[in-house]
Write a protein that holds these residues in place. Structure first.
Motif, short mmCIF file in Angstrom:
data_model
loop_
_atom_site.label_atom_id
_atom_site.label_comp_id
_atom_site.label_asym_id
_atom_site.label_seq_id
_atom_site.Cartn_x
_atom_site.Cartn_y
_atom_site.Cartn_z
N THR A 77 26.36 33.17 -9.26
CA THR A 77 25.80 33.50 -10.58
C THR A 77 26.85 33.37 -11.68
O THR A 77 26.49 33.15 -12.84
CB THR A 77 25.25 34.93 -10.59
OG1 THR A 77 26.29 35.87 -10.25
CG2 THR A 77 24.10 35.09 -9.62
N VAL A 121 24.27 31.57 -14.04
CA VAL A 121 23.68 32.49 -15.01
C VAL A 121 24.68 32.90 -16.08
O VAL A 121 24.47 32.70 -17.27
CB VAL A 121 23.12 33.74 -14.30
CG1 VAL A 121 22.52 34.70 -15.32
CG2 VAL A 121 22.08 33.34 -13.27
N GLY A 163 27.16 25.80 -8.95
CA GLY A 163 27.59 27.18 -9.14
C GLY A 163 28.95 27.46 -8.54
O GLY A 163 29.80 28.10 -9.15
N HIS A 192 16.92 32.42 -16.89
CA HIS A 192 17.41 32.53 -15.52
C HIS A 192 16.72 33.67 -14.81
O HIS A 192 17.09 34.12 -13.80
CB HIS A 192 18.92 32.75 -15.50
CG HIS A 192 19.70 31.60 -16.06
ND1 HIS A 192 19.77 30.38 -15.43
CD2 HIS A 192 20.42 31.48 -17.20
CE1 HIS A 192 20.54 29.55 -16.14
NE2 HIS A 192 20.93 30.19 -17.20
#
Length: 281
Positions: A27, A31, A215, A281
């Motif tokens: 994340t 994100v 990511g 997200h």
């Protein structure tokens, strides 16, 4: 049709601690990568509409940013939106699909025979919450105008996410590259645009490898970025003016709007930039 009991034959595997830590690390690169770039341009945009004339302007704008982040991403999304999911899947269409399975509100004829049992069930002794849900369901199924309105909301929300996906990367990259202006002789607007386009092409070209790999690729970079932001922020607060923590008092938001009136409302649009990425997200 009455359902007195039901059994769930599907047993999902509980995530291990390692899986949870892996997802948390990812994340950072997905994100929080979007959220972490917001400080690059929030205050520049806010103070382009409201000139800094006193400490009320600074503390009010800072307080506005802090409580915008607290109320929307934290309170709304963590405590409300994350609980609304379709078997772990989120997003506008996932939630719309979830509604369509439990109520006949879809404008497109894609119902399956099994959906009839889901859509027409009644529970014994419904609670007030279930009774309200059934009333909403029946109103949605009965009124074609509400079905159309719901579909328009879904399309509007999806369009906003697509728009954010187009605008946010361009703004973020150009804001980051603009820091080179003034530091490198001859680095003007044309060079800024060319370098930004090259970086955007490189970033979008690696999207085909999947969110997981992207990511992991950006997570260490974002970790250093957040660590630097925190360390520099703490150093500046302690070294220069620790009284800036007064921005935790939301009363400065009131003073900010009282002092700047209409300009403060214009600056509010720039403040929304601090939560870019949290809603897609």
């Amino acid at each position: 049709m009455e359902i007195s009991g039901a059994c769930n034959s599907h047993h999902s595997k509980e995530p291990t601690l390692w899986n949870t830590l892996t997802l948390a690390f990812q994340t950072l690169g997905v994100v929080y990568g979007d959220m972490g770039t917001s400080p690059l341009y929030v205050f520049a945009d806010v103070f382009s509409k409201v000139p800094i004339e006193s400490e009320v302007d600074v503390l009010g704008a800072l307080s506005l940013v802090m409580y915008t982040i607290a109320l929307l991403p934290l309170a709304k999304y963590i405590f409300v939106v994350l609980k609304a999911n379709d078997n772990g899947e989120g997003g506008t269409f996932a939630l719309y699909s979830l509604i369509c399975r439990y109520a006949k509100v879809n404008k497109l004829p894609n119902h399956q025979p099994a959906d009839e049992h889901i859509s027409s069930f009644r529970l014994k002794l419904p609670t007030p919450e279930l009774e309200r849900a059934l009333n909403i369901k029946e109103n949605l199924e009965r009124r074609s105008s509400l079905k159309t309105f719901l579909l328009l909301l879904v399309l509007m929300g999806t369009s906003m996410i697509i728009g954010d996906g187009i605008l946010t990367p361009a703004i973020s990259v150009m804001s980051a590259v603009s820091g080179l202006q003034g530091e490198i002789p001859g680095f003007g607007t044309n060079a800024l645009v060319i370098v930004s386009i090259i970086l955007l092409l490189l970033l979008f070209s690696i999207q085909r490898f999947g969110t997981g790999k992207v990511g992991f690729m950006f997570a260490p970079i974002l970790f250093l970025w957040f660590f630097s932001l925190g360390a520099i922020g703490i150093y500046n607060v302690v070294t220069h003016d620790i009284t800036v923590i007064r921005a935790l008092n939301p009363f400065y938001i009131y003073l900010f709007f009282k002092k700047n009136s209409g300009d403060a409302w214009s600056a509010l649009g720039g403040c929304v930039l601090c939560i870019t990425g949290t809603y897609c997200h």
